[in-house]
Design a protein around this motif. Structure first.
Motif, PDB file in Angstrom:
ATOM      1  N   VAL A 151      14.313  81.904  43.936  1.00  0.00           N
ATOM      2  CA  VAL A 151      14.495  80.669  44.711  1.00  0.00           C
ATOM      3  C   VAL A 151      14.036  79.480  43.868  1.00  0.00           C
ATOM      4  N   ALA A 152      12.837  79.617  43.286  1.00  0.00           N
ATOM      5  CA  ALA A 152      12.265  78.514  42.518  1.00  0.00           C
ATOM      6  C   ALA A 152      13.138  78.166  41.317  1.00  0.00           C
ATOM      7  N   THR A 153      13.564  79.202  40.584  1.00  0.00           N
ATOM      8  CA  THR A 153      14.352  78.937  39.372  1.00  0.00           C
ATOM      9  C   THR A 153      15.698  78.319  39.726  1.00  0.00           C
ATOM     10  N   LEU A 154      16.336  78.848  40.782  1.00  0.00           N
ATOM     11  CA  LEU A 154      17.623  78.277  41.193  1.00  0.00           C
ATOM     12  C   LEU A 154      17.443  76.828  41.626  1.00  0.00           C
ATOM     13  N   ALA A 155      16.368  76.567  42.376  1.00  0.00           N
ATOM     14  CA  ALA A 155      16.121  75.195  42.829  1.00  0.00           C
ATOM     15  C   ALA A 155      15.955  74.261  41.636  1.00  0.00           C
TER      16      ALA A 155
END
Lengths: 318, 546
Positions: A151-155
């Motif tokens: 989630v963090a990396t995609l965000a």
């Protein structure tokens, strides 16, 4: 009733102290078992044996382990958290630098995630089996299933690299306006919320459905109590205990378990402080962080239990 | 890039080369001195005198003179609460870079790693390197206003000899027997054995000059181009321009913020989103990704970092010479460079000195991948079809990939390698040099002699393979006091041949340092082959074009 509640809190605090003591012992033992000691870690790959010896003496690592534990414990009891072995700074100062950051992140996440999760959980429970329930179910399940580093990396890839709306790193020190504050915290909070909301919403739904299936709700329905009132006035108070527990468990994760978010957004919080401390075998710092995590966990669980007791007339008036 | 500019350098006149020489005597590096001429060339062009020179320089000096002002943010690959401003304890890139930001050494490296004057405006040795006299620059002050004196130099160097300091360069200062103040501006170093490379040693980031008697280093009080405004270990540091910097015209930037981002994708994303302007330790994959965008530049520096296969002489089966030789033939070096390093490296030949070093010996035939030969050597060692464990760890960069590739090629020669992966935590104290077959990783050293002394001398603490060769030891010591350059080169050639033929380490490739930076940063064509961030000395040489 006040006395019994007071007694309960006292008893809880006493058992918490024992728990903390045991945890500190276990952590001391495990840290001692880790390969390499502070002196080797500080001096690194190219240390000479004389240097390692000198640093060991300087740090008091040549003393027997039990004596070292006792020294730490007596210091801790008098409020002296000791010095960090890796950089000579006072542990209290290191913790002071990081703890407010962690608490702030936890507070923002809590303020957003708890109401959203409760509303989602209650709505799903009320519309059980309906389109809304199934949609929310799908959303929360996928949120639980997707790991937070993804989630963090995609965000970051979408909002920071592609669109350029938000900063990829969270610098606590560069915040000077409300807009900047929201920009800085948007992605870390979003990431943490996506995990927490899903967990809490599912627990809320399960706890509430459990109550909605019971006989007294059936009775209320037969009496003609409107659905909203049935859920909020009759079922919810009885579900507060399990919900509070679920919330407490989720929130305790916000202090020590957010290492991935701290790493990806380079957020100077207390979880990464503890990871540094462990990799440097910095015992005083490891212990201080562990005590904070453990203390926060015990406190939250106690608060959850108090919530459960106070919300339940049978327990309250016993 | 440096080397590409060389042809143009040939077009300068004798007067101009005198100008360069004089400028370098004043402590300016060669490249900067050439810029002086670049400006002169423009004037000459206006008069119609040297058109060819001016056009060469206009095309070459990034079309624009350095600009003053601006603030950048730099992210290094490693940070923790162990970060320090005590130069003696520096352990990672961020520490080294900060040391050069806030402090200066007596000497400093130029782009060819030749030591140039820095805080010492001149230095001389009297007897092939046993006694050295350094004359300090006049009028240099520390950030707190205290003037630089001989006492500061004595304190800064001699503190490394106290084990309680925990210095990372004890082995380099061991040879310094004493330092004496001749007067306020001159100090005399006495060495236990001659070493003509002392000025090179004194340029390392650990041996920068601090104020006499300093015990608390957290304020970073030095003589450097930047003053420390803020320093939080594991979080960030902010350096602001030192208005009283002794080197006129430097630095260009108003401020540099240094942070550490240990997660590689996060570090690259931070650069791509504009949050930071320079990052180091970029992976080959990320470098390819950055190259697709003109706003970012990738810089690869080969500074001699290598990950080597360590084969211990004191353990079985690596004590058998045929086995060691066989392992060296089992490296498919092309494949290792292509797969493990994504092409960002240089093929090595089991000799630890890189081709750009003045002491590199190019007369050794390249050892090729030869499984048949390895198989016959293994049979001779009585190890055909044997199973041998090999230890790899993320601590030794790329060693896991190398181990897998080596395992595949070893199978061609009938040798089974059992890869034992261990975590990087505690690797250097518990695994490195402790197993018969394992990996090490050696960071670039400023001089060939330091490298050979620290890792190949029989009695060196980090003699990785436990290799003993008296003749080699004598050559290492003798080369330190050999005044004749040609003889010295021959000595280094002999030493490299010995390591290549009988040494216990296999070096398949040299790893390039990859860094990414915002295209608005100027001055990045300077390269000091010692590590990323221009050999950690980037701070005062770059400017902001934004």
């Amino acid at each position: 009733m006040r006395d019994s509640l007071f007694g309960l809190v006292l008893g809880r605090l006493a058992s918490s102290l024992i728990t903390l003591l045991l945890v500190s012992l276990v952590i001391f033992a495990i840290t001692s078992l880790l390969p390499g000691d502070t002196a080797q870690q500080v001096l690194g790959q190219f240390a000479t044996p004389e240097q390692v010896e000198a640093l060991r003496t300087q740090l008091g690592l040549d003393q027997p382990p039990l004596l070292r534990y006792w020294q730490w414990l007596s210091g801790f009891a008098t409020g002296d958290l000791g010095r960090s072995a890796s950089n000579g700074m006072d542990v209290i100062q290191l913790v002071n630098d990081r703890l407010p950051n962690s608490l702030l992140l936890a507070a923002i996440t809590t303020v957003i995630s708890v109401p959203v999760a409760l509303i989602m959980g209650i709505a799903a429970a009320m519309r059980r089996g309906g389109v809304l329930d199934r949609t929310l179910n799908l959303i929360t399940l996928s949120m639980v299933a997707v790991p937070e580093f993804l989630v963090a990396t995609l965000a970051v890839l979408i909002f920071a690299v592609q669109l350029g709306w938000l900063p990829a790193l969270s610098y606590v020190s560069t915040v000077d306006s409300l807009g900047a504050f929201m920009k800085v915290y948007a992605m870390p909070v979003l990431t943490l919320c996506s995990v927490l909301i899903a967990q809490m919403a599912r627990m809320t739904r399960a706890a509430l459905i459990d109550q909605l299936d019971s006989a007294y709700i059936e009775m209320a329905r037969l009496k003609g109590v409107p659905p909203m009132r049935r859920v909020l006035r009759h079922a919810l108070p009885n579900a507060i205990g399990p919900i509070a527990n679920a919330v407490a468990l989720s929130l305790s994760y916000l202090l020590g378990g957010v290492i991935i978010v701290e790493t990806i957004f380079n957020y100077p919080g207390i979880a990464s402080l503890m990871v540094d401390a462990v990799s440097n075998r910095d015992l005083a710092l490891v212990q201080a962080c562990a005590m904070i995590f453990c203390g926060a966990y015990l406190l939250l669980v106690m608060l959850a239990d108090l919530c459960a007791i106070l919300s339940n007339p049978r327990l309250r008036n016993r | 890039m440096t080397r590409e500019t060389k042809p143009d350098d040939l077009f300068i006149s004798p007067e101009q080369s005198m100008q360069v020489y004089n400028a370098m005597q004043r402590g300016v590096s060669r490249r900067e001195a050439m810029k002086v001429i670049g400006a002169a060339g423009v004037f000459a062009a206006a008069a119609g005198a040297f058109p060819s020179i001016s056009s060469a320089w206009a095309a070459n000096s990034e079309n624009a003179p350095p600009q003053y002002g601006g603030r950048i943010r730099v992210a290094a690959h490693s940070t923790s609460t162990m970060d320090t401003l005590d130069p003696a304890l520096g352990a990672t890139a961020i520490d080294y870079a900060r040391a050069y930001m806030f402090y200066n050494g007596l000497t400093q490296y130029d782009e060819d790693l030749i030591p140039q004057p820095c805080l010492a405006e001149s230095f001389e040795n009297t007897d092939n390197g046993s006694h050295w006299i350094f004359t300090l620059r006049q009028g240099v002050t520390f950030h707190d206003g205290k003037p630089l004196t001989s006492q500061d130099v004595i304190f800064s160097i001699m503190r490394h000899k106290d084990p309680a300091t925990g210095s990372k360069v004890v082995s380099m200062v061991d040879q310094i027997e004493s330092i004496r103040a001749l007067d306020d501006q001159r100090v005399e170093f006495t060495l236990s054995s001659p070493n003509i490379e002392l000025p090179s040693i004194l340029a390392v980031s650990h041996l920068v000059i601090v104020a006499d008697g300093t015990t608390d280093f957290s304020n970073g009080i030095g003589t450097g181009a930047f003053k420390c405004q803020e320093f939080t270990p594991g979080v960030r540091s902010v350096g602001v321009r030192n208005e009283n910097y002794w080197r006129d015209g430097y630095p260009y930037l108003d401020a540099i913020e240094m942070v550490g981002i240990s997660d590689e994708p996060s570090r690259v994303n931070a650069l791509l989103s504009g949050d930071v302007h320079m990052v180091n330790n970029v992976s080959g994959n990320s470098a390819e990704r950055m190259k697709t965008n003109d706003s970012y530049q990738v810089k690869a520096t080969n500074s001699g970092n290598y990950t080597d296969l360590v084969m211990r002489f004191d353990q079985q089966p690596t004590s058998r010479p045929e086995f060691r030789e066989a392992m060296k033939y089992l490296f498919d070096r092309e494949q290792i460079k292509r797969v493990a390093l994504r092409g960002y490296g240089e093929i090595a030949n089991d000799q630890p000195i890189i081709s750009s070093s003045p002491y590199y010996f190019d007369g050794l035939p390249q050892r090729e991948y030869d499984p048949e030969r390895a198989a016959s050597l293994l049979a001779k060692a009585g190890l055909a079809g044997a199973t041998v464990p090999i230890v790899a760890s993320p601590a030794a960069a790329s060693s896991e990939d190398m181990a897998v590739l080596l395992q595949q090629s070893a199978a061609q020669a009938g040798l089974n390698l059992n890869i034992n992966r261990v975590p990087s935590d505690g690797y250097w104290s518990n695994h490195w040099m402790k197993h018969p077959l394992g990996f090490g990783n050696i960071n670039p050293r400023p001089t060939a002699n330091i490298l050979l002394s620290q890792f190949f001398l029989s009695n060196a603490a980090w003699n990785e393979a436990g290799w003993h060769n008296e003749q080699f030891d004598q050559l290492v010591i003798a080369s330190r006091s050999e005044p004749d350059e040609a003889t010295r080169k021959q000595m280094y050639a002999d030493m490299q041949t010995m390591i290549h033929e009988e040494g216990g380490i296999g070096i398949p490739v040299f790893l390039s340092d990859l860094e990414g930076y915002d295209a608005r940063i100027g001055g990045m064509d300077r390269t000091v082959p010692l590590g990323s961030f221009m050999g950690y000395m980037f701070a005062e040489h770059i400017w902001w074009k934004g």
